[in-house]
Each structure stands twice: as structure tokens, then as C-alpha cells.
Design a protein around this motif. Sequence first.
Motif, PDB file in Angstrom:
ATOM      1  N   ALA A  40       0.809  -1.224   0.000  1.00 35.79           N
ATOM      2  CA  ALA A  40       0.000   0.000   0.000  1.00 35.79           C
ATOM      3  C   ALA A  40       0.841   1.274   0.000  1.00 35.79           C
ATOM      4  CB  ALA A  40      -0.962  -0.014   1.179  1.00 35.79           C
ATOM      5  N   LEU A  70       2.191   1.934  -3.567  1.00 34.58           N
ATOM      6  CA  LEU A  70       1.178   2.420  -4.493  1.00 34.58           C
ATOM      7  C   LEU A  70       0.773   3.846  -4.189  1.00 34.58           C
ATOM      8  CD1 LEU A  70      -1.118  -0.730  -4.727  1.00 34.58           C
ATOM      9  CD2 LEU A  70       0.664  -0.002  -6.311  1.00 34.58           C
ATOM     10  N   ALA A 123      -4.401   5.319  -4.075  1.00 37.78           N
ATOM     11  CA  ALA A 123      -4.167   3.900  -3.818  1.00 37.78           C
ATOM     12  C   ALA A 123      -5.213   3.355  -2.855  1.00 37.78           C
ATOM     13  CB  ALA A 123      -2.774   3.699  -3.241  1.00 37.78           C
ATOM     14  N   PRO A 124      -5.647   2.125  -3.054  1.00 34.91           N
ATOM     15  CA  PRO A 124      -6.577   1.510  -2.094  1.00 34.91           C
ATOM     16  C   PRO A 124      -5.870   1.292  -0.762  1.00 34.91           C
ATOM     17  CG  PRO A 124      -5.824  -0.098  -3.715  1.00 34.91           C
ATOM     18  CD  PRO A 124      -5.333   1.229  -4.177  1.00 34.91           C
ATOM     19  N   THR A 157      -8.708  -2.893   1.761  1.00 37.82           N
ATOM     20  CA  THR A 157      -9.261  -3.142   0.424  1.00 37.82           C
ATOM     21  C   THR A 157      -8.366  -4.086  -0.363  1.00 37.82           C
ATOM     22  OG1 THR A 157     -10.345  -0.978   0.380  1.00 37.82           O
ATOM     23  CG2 THR A 157      -9.972  -2.063  -1.737  1.00 37.82           C
ATOM     24  N   LEU A 158      -7.058  -3.831  -0.307  1.00 37.27           N
ATOM     25  CA  LEU A 158      -6.123  -4.698  -1.011  1.00 37.27           C
ATOM     26  C   LEU A 158      -6.192  -6.130  -0.472  1.00 37.27           C
ATOM     27  CD1 LEU A 158      -2.974  -2.416  -1.356  1.00 37.27           C
ATOM     28  CD2 LEU A 158      -4.403  -3.274  -3.208  1.00 37.27           C
ATOM     29  N   ARG A 198      -5.776  -3.624  -8.119  1.00 40.79           N
ATOM     30  CA  ARG A 198      -6.487  -2.561  -8.817  1.00 40.79           C
ATOM     31  C   ARG A 198      -6.905  -1.435  -7.867  1.00 40.79           C
ATOM     32  NH1 ARG A 198      -9.753  -6.825  -7.971  1.00 40.79           N
ATOM     33  NH2 ARG A 198     -11.871  -6.490  -7.172  1.00 40.79           N
ATOM     34  N   ALA A 199      -6.956  -0.228  -8.421  1.00 42.37           N
ATOM     35  CA  ALA A 199      -7.419   0.947  -7.689  1.00 42.37           C
ATOM     36  C   ALA A 199      -8.605   1.535  -8.443  1.00 42.37           C
ATOM     37  CB  ALA A 199      -6.300   1.983  -7.581  1.00 42.37           C
ATOM     38  N   GLU A 230     -11.789   4.541  -8.767  1.00 40.85           N
ATOM     39  CA  GLU A 230     -12.276   5.884  -8.419  1.00 40.85           C
ATOM     40  C   GLU A 230     -13.611   6.092  -9.123  1.00 40.85           C
ATOM     41  OE1 GLU A 230     -10.177  10.182  -7.869  1.00 40.85           O
ATOM     42  OE2 GLU A 230      -9.905   9.229  -9.821  1.00 40.85           O
ATOM     43  N   THR A 233     -10.965   2.442 -13.283  1.00 40.15           N
ATOM     44  CA  THR A 233     -10.167   1.449 -12.574  1.00 40.15           C
ATOM     45  C   THR A 233      -8.776   1.374 -13.182  1.00 40.15           C
ATOM     46  OG1 THR A 233     -12.124   0.102 -12.097  1.00 40.15           O
ATOM     47  CG2 THR A 233      -9.985  -0.982 -11.904  1.00 40.15           C
ATOM     48  N   PRO A 242      -1.823  -0.650 -10.923  1.00 40.72           N
ATOM     49  CA  PRO A 242      -1.170   0.662 -10.762  1.00 40.72           C
ATOM     50  C   PRO A 242       0.348   0.619 -10.869  1.00 40.72           C
ATOM     51  CG  PRO A 242      -2.915   0.404  -9.147  1.00 40.72           C
ATOM     52  CD  PRO A 242      -2.772  -0.920  -9.825  1.00 40.72           C
ATOM     53  N   SER A 302      -6.831   9.744 -13.729  1.00 37.10           N
ATOM     54  CA  SER A 302      -7.763   9.767 -12.604  1.00 37.10           C
ATOM     55  C   SER A 302      -9.008  10.513 -13.062  1.00 37.10           C
ATOM     56  CB  SER A 302      -7.134  10.450 -11.379  1.00 37.10           C
ATOM     57  OG  SER A 302      -6.798  11.795 -11.668  1.00 37.10           O
TER      58      SER A 302
END
Length: 579
Positions: A17, A20, A28-29, A33-34, A56-57, A59, A72, A76, A111
Motif C-alpha cells: 500500500a 502504491l 491507492a486503495p 481493500t487490497l 487494482r485501484a 475511483e 479502474t 497501478p 484519474s
Amino acid sequence: MAGMAAGCATALAATLAPTLAGAEGIPAPDAATLAAQWEVYSGDTVPSVIEFAPMRAVEEVATADGGALRLTSLAPMVNRWYLLEIVPPEGQGRVQSFHFENADAETWFLSLEGGADPALMIEGNGGAETCRPWAGEPSALARASQSALPYAPICEQRIYLRNRVSGSRTNREAVSDFLRNNVVFGDKLVNLIKGTFFEDAFLENATTVDDGDTGAVVAALGTADLSRQPVMRTAMGLPVTGAEGGMEAGSWYAVEGQDGVFASVMQPGMVAQEIQAERNGANWLDGVEQNADVYLVAFDLGRFELGYELGTDHPGVGWSSRPQRKAGDWNLPGPDGFSTADPLVRNGMLPPSLTSRVVGAFAGGFKRDHGAYRFSDYAGFNRGHHYGFISNGVTFSRLIENLATLYVLDDGSVHMKTWSEADNVLIPRIRYARQNGVPVVTRDEAGRSVPGDRVTSWGGGNWSGSADAQLRTLRSGTCLKTAGDRKFLIYAYFSSVTPSAMARTFQAYDCDYAMLLDMNSPELTYMAVYRKNASGDGLEPMHLSRYMADSDPSDNGGRIPRFVGFSDNRDFFYLLRKD
């Protein structure tokens, strides 16, 4: 894979994390979440290929009509693939999905910008630009979708929309026009830009001269361990320096027009008797394969990047017809839980933004129906050991233990090994991976290059061959070789051999690890190296074997390079010169 416990997944996510979080673009998640995404990934099945992107991240922003835009970043740490979803207001239609290719993963990050008029934000080079490809009538996305291009540019060519096309049957005129107008080499690029499945159909035998002039030998790679090194006058299609009278067997020669690429030729019967006499997992070679030409090409990985792209159709993600399914498996559309790559798009072609750096390309491994086990113990567990593959950080078919695996990590390093369950911890770092059977050679405990333990087992190695199980046929393979402080990726084309002859050849070249690619026809074992043409405004393809040129269609007197100038239904590896 299911053996990866949730606690391990949480620890892994917590480690990744912060890495990222340092990137621009979609936030970043968090670790939770990850961890949740990794737990789904590690399960027995997943519902779609999106769940096979565990890092994956995502928004999402609201639109004025009550719908939403969802972006998505599928991987990343790779930063190449994004999925844009246009979500309509509840009850007013279906979600529209668009698969984006970042034209410059080292520079631009995507983004979403919210507000009254949401936009796609493209950040890089210290600045930011906005783009609204969904706006207008018709919108840029609609025009791109209808363009017939495998890669349709949007947002001032910072992004390509990946379109579904028919591999090898794409509208080549549309592709040619696009490349002519947008690729750095200009107009001449477009003009440059299945065989019979019978044993020995493509056997090549070079005329040999025992005392000929060999020309210069590339010192860094040394020479293969052969019992004799005659000069071979072959039909190999790559021009090399210092070999006017032929190429000395087992020696390496620089390929003209591409620094860092080398070529070699030999016949398996020339391998040193000390190697051939060992009863260490390879059979005696018959008289045909002893005299079958082998062409090899080595790429200096200090100079090149390795990438991997899926074909429009192959390898598939559904079931192979080979394994016997267990009761619960019949309810699954594929061995991983899905049978289609949707909503992602596979278009079997190198992205145009990479064309100016491409050095070479070669066909990947078996298609899905052949890429699983029918016989031996491997047919009875792991759902038949379907060969796995990953592209741009997204797993399309999970990597299976016991299988030979070529993979590229997020730092660009290239590796090859027999996959194990413990190796799954590498998944979040993998850009590309392809499995194909079991090893041809490995290193033993003493550090010697030796045949893999299933080289002599037709069913146990899933080596395939002719309809009557004759193992000798045209084959291709690849290996990694360390020479001093350099690492080389070697591609080898065997005109008519068994796996044993492949193993003896790779042993003679002192490969660290080797694996089979594909077989039976020049189309399926295609390999080409590219160089600039004489005027410097286009690419000239150089095929390893003269038979491979037939895979490149003619266009105004030239050849359109496969995998570069049009979409293909087969997967392929490509090499790019480093910036």
C-alpha cells in the motif's frame, strides 16, 4: 493458490500500500481493500477477469444525470491498462465499458475529476490536462469505437481505446492509414509493416564446411559445447556480421542493424559426446534430428525490455477439452471461474506508442485447448494444469504450480522457473507471465544445465507432436542464459526435433532454464527481428527462417510485420529497446 491465507494477504497488502500511494493518478486503495481483493483472487474461483487484478485501484464520481463514471487502474504498478465504466442512472440502461491503453506508462497517470462537469485527468511531466471523451454527439469514444482500429487514439493520443477486432483479418487499410499518419517512421512503415502439420515438413539441413572462414565470434556469449564446429551455410534469414562464408556452428554473431542481438546455428548431433552420453533424463537422438538445423537468437536483456500481449483468440480462458473434469467443475464456465476476458479487450497487436522501439517479436505458447494435460498425474489435479498467463499486471489464467513459467517483474527483470505455490507472493509484482508445459532444462544442485525430469515422457511433459504421438517435429523454445554479468534471453527454432534434442541443445549452450513455446508450423513458431530500412524512415523485418515470411501479408511490394502492423489471433512476446 487457495492456500494463500487471509493473514498472509493482509500482510502483503500492508507492505504494498505505501508503494502504491506514492504514484499520481487514482488514490491507492487502503490495506484492507487490497487484502479483500487478494483474498478473492486467491479463492478457488473468481467471477471475472477484473477480480484477477488484485492490486487494482478504483475511483468513481457522480454525473449530472444521476449516473456515475468509474475508472479502474487495473495494475497501478504497471500503469498501462485502465477500465472506464459509464454507469447510467438506476434502471436506465446497461453499464458501458471502455478498455484504455496508457500510451506512455512512464509519464502519464489517469484519474477522475469530479464536480458539475466531470473529466478525465491526465497528469504527467509536472502538469495536468483534462479530457471528456464521453461528451458530445457523437462522442470521441463513439468515434473511436467505430474506427476499425485495434488502438484508436483519444485525448490527444495520450490514451488509446482498445477495440475488439478479428485477429489476422483486421481492416488492414485502416490500420495502415493510422500508422502512416501517426507513427514516427512515417509512410514507409506500412509498406514494410498454417503450415502443414507433418513430421519433418520443415526440416532444414545446412551444407557444412569443416575448415571454412567463420568470421568474427561474439566473445561475450562464448561458444556452445559441441564435439565439432563446422561452418554451416544455412537458410537462416538474419544477416550477421563476419560470416560471409558461413557461420561456425555454436558460435555467436552480431545481427546486423540491431546492437545487442546475436545469432547462432548448429545441429543437435554436434553436441559434445560428454553431454549426449549422459543418461540423465534425455533419450538418444535419431538420425533425422541429429542433422536438423537449429537457429538461435540471443537478446541482451541489459539493452531490452520484454513484454507479452495476448492474441485476439488465443490462448483462451475457457476449458481445454483435455482434462477429465470433476463433478463440480461442470458448473464452471472455465477453470478459473469465467470463460471470457470481457470487459477487457484482447487485440493481438503491439501498441502503436511502442512501435518506434520494437526490436523483435516471437509467437507465444500453446493455445488453450492444447495447454492442459490429458495424461499423467498432472491431468488429475489442479483442474488439469491449464497453462497460466498474465498481461500488463492482469491475470487472465492463474499461474499453476509445477509448470515452466517465463515472467517479468515490475522492475523489468526477466525470470524463468518452475512455478510453486510459494511463488504466488510475486503476483502483485508481475507485469507479464506465460506458462507452457514443464522445463526442458534446469540447473542441478551442482549448477550444471541438465534435462528437465519429464523430457522423455510424452504424456507427462504434454509435449504433443503428430497425431500418432511421434515426438519429432518443428518446435520452438526459449531459455535464459547468464554470461558473466549479462543475462540473455535466447529464442531457438528447431526444424525437426524431439524434446530430448531440445534439451541437449540448450545444455550445450549452458542455459540456466529452458521451456517449450509452440510447434508444428512456421506460423506457430514465428520470429522476426526488425531494423530501420536504408532510408531511415521505416522498419525492415528479418525473419529467422524463410518459411516465416509467409505469415506477413504483402502490401505494395513489402511485408506488413505480424504482431506490429496488424492484429493477430495468437499471443506473442516482444522486445523493446530501452530508452
